[in-house]
Design a protein around this motif. Structure first.
Motif, short mmCIF file in Angstrom:
data_model
loop_
_atom_site.label_atom_id
_atom_site.label_comp_id
_atom_site.label_asym_id
_atom_site.label_seq_id
_atom_site.Cartn_x
_atom_site.Cartn_y
_atom_site.Cartn_z
N ARG A 143 0.84 -1.19 0.00
CA ARG A 143 0.00 0.00 0.00
C ARG A 143 0.88 1.25 0.00
O ARG A 143 2.09 1.18 0.15
N MET A 144 0.23 2.41 -0.11
CA MET A 144 0.90 3.70 -0.02
C MET A 144 1.01 4.11 1.45
O MET A 144 0.00 4.18 2.16
N LEU A 145 2.23 4.38 1.91
CA LEU A 145 2.45 4.84 3.28
C LEU A 145 2.25 6.36 3.30
O LEU A 145 3.01 7.09 2.68
N TYR A 146 1.20 6.83 3.99
CA TYR A 146 0.88 8.24 3.86
C TYR A 146 0.87 9.03 5.17
O TYR A 146 0.75 10.25 5.15
N ALA A 180 10.08 4.39 8.33
CA ALA A 180 8.73 4.86 8.02
C ALA A 180 8.73 6.33 7.60
O ALA A 180 8.07 6.71 6.63
N LEU A 181 9.49 7.15 8.31
CA LEU A 181 9.56 8.57 7.97
C LEU A 181 10.18 8.77 6.59
O LEU A 181 9.75 9.62 5.80
N HIS A 182 11.19 7.97 6.28
CA HIS A 182 11.88 8.08 4.99
C HIS A 182 10.97 7.66 3.84
O HIS A 182 11.09 8.20 2.72
N LEU A 183 10.05 6.72 4.09
CA LEU A 183 9.24 6.16 3.02
C LEU A 183 7.84 6.77 2.91
O LEU A 183 7.01 6.26 2.14
N LEU A 184 7.58 7.85 3.63
CA LEU A 184 6.28 8.50 3.51
C LEU A 184 6.00 8.87 2.06
O LEU A 184 6.89 9.34 1.35
N GLN A 185 4.77 8.67 1.62
CA GLN A 185 4.32 8.93 0.25
C GLN A 185 4.92 7.95 -0.77
O GLN A 185 4.94 8.21 -1.97
N SER A 186 5.39 6.80 -0.29
CA SER A 186 5.92 5.77 -1.18
C SER A 186 5.08 4.51 -1.08
O SER A 186 4.42 4.25 -0.07
N GLU A 187 5.10 3.72 -2.15
CA GLU A 187 4.47 2.40 -2.14
C GLU A 187 5.37 1.47 -1.36
O GLU A 187 6.57 1.38 -1.63
N GLY A 215 7.97 0.91 -4.56
CA GLY A 215 7.60 1.83 -5.63
C GLY A 215 8.17 3.20 -5.37
O GLY A 215 8.68 3.49 -4.28
N SER A 216 8.10 4.07 -6.35
CA SER A 216 8.67 5.40 -6.22
C SER A 216 7.80 6.29 -5.35
O SER A 216 6.60 6.05 -5.17
N MET A 217 8.43 7.35 -4.82
CA MET A 217 7.71 8.30 -4.00
C MET A 217 6.78 9.13 -4.88
O MET A 217 7.14 9.54 -5.97
N LYS A 218 5.55 9.37 -4.39
CA LYS A 218 4.57 10.14 -5.14
C LYS A 218 4.13 11.32 -4.28
O LYS A 218 3.24 11.19 -3.45
#
Length: 250
Positions: A143-146, A180-187, A215-218
């Motif tokens: 999922r997307m980590l938001y 988790a902080l580094h991967l925010l807005q990433s799949e 996945g890449s950051m969006k």
């Protein structure tokens, strides 16, 4: 907002003796319950405040209010897990019950304005038993980590189910925070102990063992970058301020 409905919180006690923290804890539990049942973006507004016993009327979406009032009513008589009540929602019910033990509080009721349900020991027991009926298994979810929450030592994050728009809560350890902080807005691919809805098999929450990027950051574009792209014709020549005034009947 259209199709609104009202839920009522009532904290019984003598005026001047109810602990202010009881009000804070109750409101926090209701915020948690509404977002757990209705989703992260469901509206939540205070409609009315009354004194004496502390009474707060909360305005939210009609469907969410109906699910909550029906769910609270069912927990008064049964430990069957109400529709859309995940572990977070059931925890919120137990948090409301704990308010009854706070100084100055004689009781707590919540639900329909015409018939709020007393959140007593029986309701709390049923909520606790319903939690145990949520299926647990080891697995993974993509999922997307938001979002991330580290307040008051409560280390959680949220991933959004793209199919339903609902949030799956992640229970993190301290070792996961930097990742988790580094991967925010990433799949991301999240592995751990998954709590699932026993009926729909939908993931409700995950006690995380590992998180990795797949996945890449969006990053969402700032509003200023898209301002004006629709032109003005769709407003019939009115300014945004005039449109708002018109909608409010001003």
């Amino acid at each position: 907002m259209s199709n609104e409905s009202t839920l009522r919180l009532k904290i019984d006690g003598r005026p001047g003796e109810i602990d202010l923290k009881a009000l804070e804890k109750s409101i926090g539990a209701i915020l948690k319950l509404i977002s757990a049942v209705g989703g992260k973006d469901v509206p939540q507004h205070v409609k009315e405040l009354s004194t004496g016993s502390a009474i707060i009327d909360v305005l939210t979406e009609e469907e969410t209010a109906s699910l909550i009032s029906t769910g609270v009513s069912s927990l008064a008589i049964s430990d069957a897990r109400p529709t859309q009540f995940n572990r977070r929602a059931l925890d919120a019910i137990n948090e409301l019950y704990k308010v009854t033990t706070m100084p100055g509080v004689a009781g707590v009721s919540f639900g329909e304005v015409s018939n709020p349900i007393v959140i007593g020991a029986e309701v709390a027991r049923h909520a606790t038993e319903a939690i145990s009926k949520v299926r647990e298994s080891l697995g993974s979810v993509k999922r997307m980590l938001y979002k991330f929450n580290g307040r008051k030592g409560n280390l959680t994050a949220g991933i959004e189910d793209s199919r339903t728009g609902r949030t799956v809560e992640l229970e993190l350890e301290e070792t996961h925070v930097k990742t988790a902080l580094h991967l925010l807005q990433s799949e991301v691919l999240v592995r751990g102990k998954i709590q699932r809805d026993a009926l729909t098999n939908q993931a409700l929450s995950i006690k995380v063992r590992d998180v990795k990027q797949i996945g890449s950051m969006k990053i969402q574009r700032p509003a200023r970058e898209v301002q004006g792209i629709l032109g003005t014709d769709w407003l019939d020549g009115l300014s945004p301020v005039e449109i708002v005034r018109q909608e409010r009947g001003a």
